[in-house]
Design an enzyme around this catalytic site. Structure first.
Site, PDB file in Angstrom:
ATOM      1  N   ASP A 678       0.908  -1.327  -0.103  1.00 44.12           N
ATOM      2  CA  ASP A 678       0.037  -0.077   0.000  1.00 44.12           C
ATOM      3  C   ASP A 678       0.963   1.368   0.148  1.00 44.12           C
ATOM      4  OD1 ASP A 678      -2.603   1.264   0.125  1.00 44.12           O
ATOM      5  OD2 ASP A 678      -1.872   1.942   2.154  1.00 44.12           O
ATOM      6  N   LYS A 682       1.219   4.379  -2.848  1.00 40.52           N
ATOM      7  CA  LYS A 682       1.526   5.797  -2.881  1.00 40.52           C
ATOM      8  C   LYS A 682       2.716   6.548  -3.333  1.00 40.52           C
ATOM      9  CE  LYS A 682      -1.139   5.506   1.561  1.00 40.52           C
ATOM     10  NZ  LYS A 682      -1.271   5.662   3.222  1.00 40.52           N
TER      11      LYS A 682
END
Length: 822
Positions: A678, A682
């Protein structure tokens, strides 16, 4: 004295006649001397046209329509009159129907329907309605008198659109009214030649009848009673926010009427304007409404623009070529050819270069207009100095009208800005030197969107954003609470209205174009029987033509992202908390951004990188202002931040992970956070924001966990393996502490490379002082080369993430407000 005119819808039902008589009775009590002009019952004129056409085709079905016509009028009589009084008026109705039947039978025998016969047949509609109304008035004690307008209005023999002969008509009207007292019930629409042959006055003829009589008698006011609240700022069937106008000038009324406003017809205005008589547009079904007053100089003249209207089916003919430049008489030849072919021109536009002239006409006239123009310029076309006529169909004219537009700067800019915001192409433009009207030609399919956008640009007092919110879990429900608690302050202090139109979870959705009640949305969503369907939602968006639409994605669903292109293509902005939209293929990322640009909408996702932290917007501002990014370092996972901020000598790594899970900071399986995937998404987004064409696979991730932890079969097995690895983590933190350093899991972009790895940082590093779940990012740029620009703050939690989504919504609202104030 006042003249009243009641249209077909006003007299469409028997009970309406009671309302009409009460209106006239009130005027008599006030001491006003009224006279009333009436149209045929609603739909009757069209029925008469159908009857005549069927008869001309020798189709006996005309008899059934004729009988239906008779029965409708007889039912009026039976409803309105007590039995003893029905016979006389029913006899008169039957006599008129019998006369009509004989005329229509003649058409049937001859198989010919001349314009003269058609006018005579159409005249029966007004004659029938006025007979009934005059008789009904008598039953209420009114001194009504039936007046056949053929006795007082004289025209030429241009059947279907007869022209008034003013001198003889005025004389007849004045003589009749002087010698015949009582409340006159006058047939509208019809007249007669000097020889007594029946004619009609064309579309809106009953309005014209009232205006001619009013002007002849120099009355105080002419009132047109219809079924809407006066003249509207736009067609309420097309523009949701249309409102009634209090006063407009004669010129404004004529412009609005010419360009499609159906309440009043242009010829009606001229006789009243010549005598400076006010016209008031009233609503039969809302008698308390004061009406729209039309007069020479309106008081309290309102805004710069009075109305926005449209003609929704026109064709554009363009004549162009080098042989037109600097040549005198081209326009004269063009319009002479059109006049000779009896083609009415609605709009004219000519380029200043004289290279082209275009005219807007009805589609029915295209064939003869094109032939006439090409015949007139046949030699020039053969010589290739003028091109064959170009025809464009399925177009709409939109007109913006207002007397105060004259010599006011910025109005055209606001108009074209509103259209540009909706990605609407303008085909042609026309504006007279009076500046009373700006007319544009656009594609017919864009009409409703354009009307609403332009209406909002000139009339909206508040900016309304229509929100379609998908995902009502922790972030979505928190966002709804923030919208609810801020709704009134935003409306009162910022004139911003956040209108939640759609709410959806993975199973159900609810929709209300006027706004969902945020006090009871949970119950409504639970009770909804509508399955979540984005295709259905897109159909609703297109059908309703709502403006300033924002699709808010508070899900973590990759499936919803599949519809982003369709959503953007529907001219709907997207605010995404969902990272999948920006972390798929680079080509898809580019496609979304290009679509948003092409459709003039927004694609915002501030929370994708750091919840409510202004990371993406700051990065864009630096780049747009000319700064160059040298290096980006970041900790963009609240979970990982918490774990390493609390991982100090003497504490077991596995215990801190359990602690983070217990506090709700991790996913149900902490490996999803600790895998760094995750975090990598980003970093991928940031890489793309600075122009690096990267895929997720290009991000180098140094794993935090040993393989055995990551590959454990179950959550329980994972924690067993993690505890076994505590010694490994102890060594890492002890080695860092011995150097006066701490461990941080840092993402970095430098020299076009992007990676995430565990690093030791000392007290001089901005990441050394991180606490709790804070996120942090440091930008090293040309301007911030010695001391990086640091953004730091809470990087996890529903409140801050929802606030970040709200901030993106505000950015869209501010952009809309800025364009409206242009």
């Amino acid at each position: 004295m006042k003249i009243f005119k009641f249209g077909g819808t006003s007299v469409g039902k028997p009970e309406n006649l009671k309302i009409i008589c009460e209106i006239l009775e009130r005027e008599i009590i006030k001491g006003t001397e009224p006279a009333a002009v009436f149209s045929a019952l609603s739909g009757v004129t069209n029925q008469l046209i159908d009857i005549s056409r069927l008869a001309a085709k020798k189709d006996l079905a005309y008899r059934n329509l004729l009988e239906k016509l008779r029965l409708r009028h007889i039912r009026f009589v039976e409803t309105l009159f007590p039995p003893p009084e029905q016979k006389n008026i029913a006899t008169e109705i039957d006599a008129l129907i019998n006369e009509l039947q004989e005329i229509v039978h003649g058409v049937y025998l001859l198989k010919e329907l001349s314009d003269r016969s058609k006018d005579l047949i159409m005249s029966f509609g007004e004659r029938l309605s006025a007979k009934i109304i005059a008789a009904y008035g008598k039953t209420r004690g009114l001194s009504t008198q039936y007046v056949d307008a053929r006795e007082i209005i004289v025209t030429d023999d241009n059947f279907g659109l007869a022209r008034i002969l003013p001198e003889i008509t005025i004389s007849k009207i004045q003589d009749y009214f002087q010698n015949n007292p009582g409340l006159k019930i006058i047939t509208g629409f019809i007249a007669a030649t000097e020889e007594g042959v029946t004619t009609t006055l064309g579309r809106g003829g009953s309005d014209f009848t009232a205006s001619i009589i009013g002007a002849a008698l120099n009355v105080e006011e002419i009132q047109i009673w219809t079924d809407v609240n006066g003249v509207m700022s736009a067609d309420p069937g097309k523009v949701r926010e249309a409102f009634s106008l209090h006063e407009i000038s004669y010129e404004e009324a004529m412009e609005l009427s010419h360009f499609g406003a159906k309440v009043l017809h242009p010829p009606t205005i001229q006789p009243a304007m010549d005598k400076n008589i006010s016209i008031r547009i009233m609503n039969t079904f809302n008698t308390d409404f004061p009406g729209t007053l039309i007069r020479k100089t309106p008081s309290g003249n309102g805004g710069l623009v009075k109305g926005i209207t449209s003609i929704d089916n026109i064709s554009l003919l363009t004549l162009q070529g080098s042989g037109m430049v600097g040549v005198t008489g081209v326009s004269s030849l063009l319009f002479g050819a059109l006049a000779g072919a009896e083609v009415n021109v609605i709009l004219i536009s000519q380029a200043s270069s004289e290279h082209s002239i275009c005219v807007a006409i009805t589609p029915q006239s295209v064939k003869k207009a094109k032939s006439a123009i090409e015949a007139e310029f046949s030699l020039e076309i053969k010589a290739h100095i003028i091109d064959p006529v170009i025809v464009e169909n399925d177009l709409t004219i939109i007109a913006v009208v207002g007397e105060r537009m004259r010599k006011t700067t910025g109005l055209a800019g606001r108009l074209f800005n509103a259209l540009g915001e909706k990605a609407i192409n303008v085909v042609a433009i026309a504006q007279g030197s009076s500046e009373l009207n700006i007319s544009i030609v656009i594609d017919k399919k864009d009409e409703i969107i354009a009307l609403n956008a332009v209406h909002d640009a000139f009339f909206a007092k508040t900016t309304r954003l229509n929100l379609f919110i998908f995902g009502v879990g922790l972030i979505g429900s928190t966002l709804l609470e923030q919208i609810k608690s801020n709704y009134t302050p935003l409306r009162e202090n910022h004139l911003l209205e956040l209108n939640v139109v759609t709410l959806a979870n993975s199973r159900k959705m609810i929709f209300n174009e006027d706004g969902i009640d945020l006090e009871s949305w949970r119950a409504r969503l639970d009770q909804s029987e509508t399955k979540t369907d984005i295709k259905l939602l897109l159909n609703d968006i297109r059908r309703l033509n709502l403006t300033n639409n924002v699709f808010v994605d508070c899900t973590a669903s990759a499936d919803i992202v599949k519809y982003y292109a369709d959503i953007l293509s529907a001219r709907t902005s997207i605010v995404a908390a969902n990272k999948h939209g920006n972390t798929g293929s680079y080509s898809r990322y580019l496609k979304f951004h290009q679509l948003a640009k092409d459709q003039n909408v927004h694609f915002l996702y501030e929370t994708n990188a750091g919840a409510a932290l202004p990371i993406i917007s700051t990065l864009r501002d630096m780049i747009n202002s000319g700064d160059r990014i040298i290096k980006i370092e970041a900790v963009l996972s609240g979970t990982i931040s918490y774990i390493f901020n609390n991982f100090l000598p003497g504490r077991r790594f596995s215990a801190i992970v359990r602690e983070a899970k217990a506090k709700g900071y991790t996913e149900p399986d902490p490996r999803e956070d600790l895998s760094g995937l995750d975090f990598a998404r980003k970093l991928l987004i940031l890489s793309r924001e600075i122009g690096l064409p990267k895929e997720l696979s290009d991000i180098k991730i140094e794993p935090i966990l040993p393989d055995k932890c990551q590959q454990a079969d179950s959550l329980n097995d994972f924690f067993i393996e993690l505890e076994k690895s505590d010694e490994y983590f102890d060594k890492l933190i002890e080695r860092a502490a011995a150097k006066g350093r701490v461990l941080r899991y840092i993402a970095a972009i430098e020299n076009r490379q992007a990676e995430i790895k565990l690093e030791e940082v000392d007290a001089s590093h901005p990441f050394h002082s991180l606490r709790g779940t804070d996120n942090i990012i440091a930008f090293t740029t040309n301007r911030y080369s010695e001391n990086p620009l640091v953004i730091k703050g809470a990087g996890a939690g529903a409140e801050v993430t929802a606030a970040g989504v709200m901030a993106d919504i505000f950015k869209i609202a501010n952009a809309v407000i800025k364009k409206r104030s242009f």
